[in-house]
Scaffold this active site. Structure first.
Site, short mmCIF file in Angstrom:
data_model
loop_
_atom_site.label_atom_id
_atom_site.label_comp_id
_atom_site.label_asym_id
_atom_site.label_seq_id
_atom_site.Cartn_x
_atom_site.Cartn_y
_atom_site.Cartn_z
N HIS A 10 -2.53 -1.23 -3.08
CA HIS A 10 -3.65 -0.26 -3.31
C HIS A 10 -3.83 0.58 -3.68
CE1 HIS A 10 -4.60 -2.13 1.19
NE2 HIS A 10 -4.44 -3.12 0.60
N ASP A 16 -3.69 -4.58 6.38
CA ASP A 16 -4.58 -5.84 5.28
C ASP A 16 -2.68 -6.63 4.82
OD1 ASP A 16 -5.86 -6.61 3.16
OD2 ASP A 16 -5.49 -5.79 1.12
N SER A 55 0.46 -1.00 0.41
CA SER A 55 0.04 0.03 0.00
C SER A 55 0.77 0.92 0.26
CB SER A 55 -1.02 -0.45 1.29
OG SER A 55 -2.02 0.93 1.74
#
Length: 345
Positions: free
Chosen positions: A191, A282, A164
């Site tokens: 992401h 995540d 991310s």
């Protein structure tokens, strides 16, 4: 109150962005600058929580400004960019330089996009951003690795990366260091706002030696192929193919790393899960599933991770905690004895 510094050479854009940011009352635009040079002169005195940067500016452009800020005084940076392909390409390239967020410039009537901009600022405002150290003392010994499994030799291994904010600064060097003849397919769950996936794929193609494809249709995992999910979807291994799956409605982080990792944990193959720099947790649940299934699980170490959120959350599931200079070596050694052409003994 979250304090934001806006950098854009257009006075109209600065005013519009300020109105959008301050709409809910918890974000304050403390200053604006019309150029990179002006921004650097004001930055230390204003000490903002977040900086928004336009890329196309006279003199010092946005990419140079981002690189300079991250070298001198690292802090969360969000790129606010136009909608054409060239600007999106530059925006994705800015994530290699240290930018943590990407948003589109939107008009005053786009309430949904304005709300997404404010949410991005809120998520990044308290992130502890540091310039990663060039190396750490970690070592991938392989001492905790599970024994090779005969069943795994009949499936193409998939090396899956999850990242991310700050992830591209680690992802690109690791991918570049992997040998072109790696006996595995690659899958990346990074992401990204949906509009930037095509630009991300173009940047990957320009940086690495693997074939890059977006799974608009199911993709057969093959050595030398790197697969991304289309914008706004998750990536999974299902029925022997990497394919996209509709993301959960309202998901802030997409594609989800947990979804990809969990799909790999449930099937045969000498698969690898790697968690790189990122915000949130995540990947932690999926990495645990992969570890329990006898796969190799790697987490980027603190010394080289720009944002320590995702790696920290996944630490307990990592068989290896490595710096960016060691991850490719560990992957290669794992596959050498566990891939389809490797030996199980």
């Amino acid at each position: 109150m979250i304090r934001v510094f806006v950098v854009d050479d257009s006075q109209i854009c600065c005013e519009l962005l300020s109105d959008q940011l301050e709409e809910d009352g918890d974000i304050e635009v403390i200053d604006i600058a019309a150029s990179g040079v002006e921004a650097l002169a004001k930055l230390a005195a204003t000490n903002p929580d977040v900086v928004t940067v336009d890329l196309n500016m006279p003199g010092m452009d946005g990419l140079t400004l981002i690189e300079t800020i991250m070298a001198r005084d690292p802090r969360p940076i969000i790129v606010v960019t136009g909608l054409d392909a060239r600007e999106r390409d530059l925006a994705v390239a800015a994530t290699e330089r240290g930018a943590l967020g990407l948003v589109n410039k939107v008009g005053p009537a786009d309430a949904e996009a304005s709300a997404a901009l404010r949410e991005s600022v809120r998520r990044l405002a308290n992130v502890d951003v540091g310039e990663p150290a060039p190396r750490s003392s970690s070592s991938g010994s392989g001492a905790k690795w599970p024994a090779p499994r005969a069943a795994d030799r009949h499936a193409t291994p998939i090396v899956a990366f999850g990242s991310s904010a700050g992830g591209p600064k680690a992802l690109f060097p690791v991918l570049d260091a992997l040998p072109p003849q790696l006996p595995a397919a690659l899958a990346v769950a990074h992401h990204l706002p949906p509009d930037f996936v095509s630009a991300f794929s173009r940047l990957l193609r320009s940086r690495i030696q693997f074939e890059v494809c977006i799974a608009h249709e199911p993709v057969e995992p093959e050595p030398g192929v790197l697969v991304l999910a289309p914008g706004g979807t998750d990536l999974v291994l299902e029925d022997g193919r990497l394919r996209s799956r509709a993301a959960r409605p309202g998901a802030l982080a997409c594609p989800r790393v947990d979804v990809l990792f969990e799909s790999l944990a449930g099937v045969a193959g000498a698969h690898v899960g790697v968690v790189l720099s990122g915000l949130g947790d995540d990947g932690s649940r999926g990495l645990a599933a992969m570890r329990d299934a006898g796969k190799l699980t790697i987490v980027q170490d603190r010394a080289t991770a720009t944002v320590w959120g995702m790696p920290r959350a996944a630490l307990g599931s990592a068989l290896e905690v490595l710096n960016t200079h060691e991850i490719d070596e560990a992957i290669t050694r794992w596959l050498r004895k566990r891939g389809p052409s490797g030996r199980s003994g």
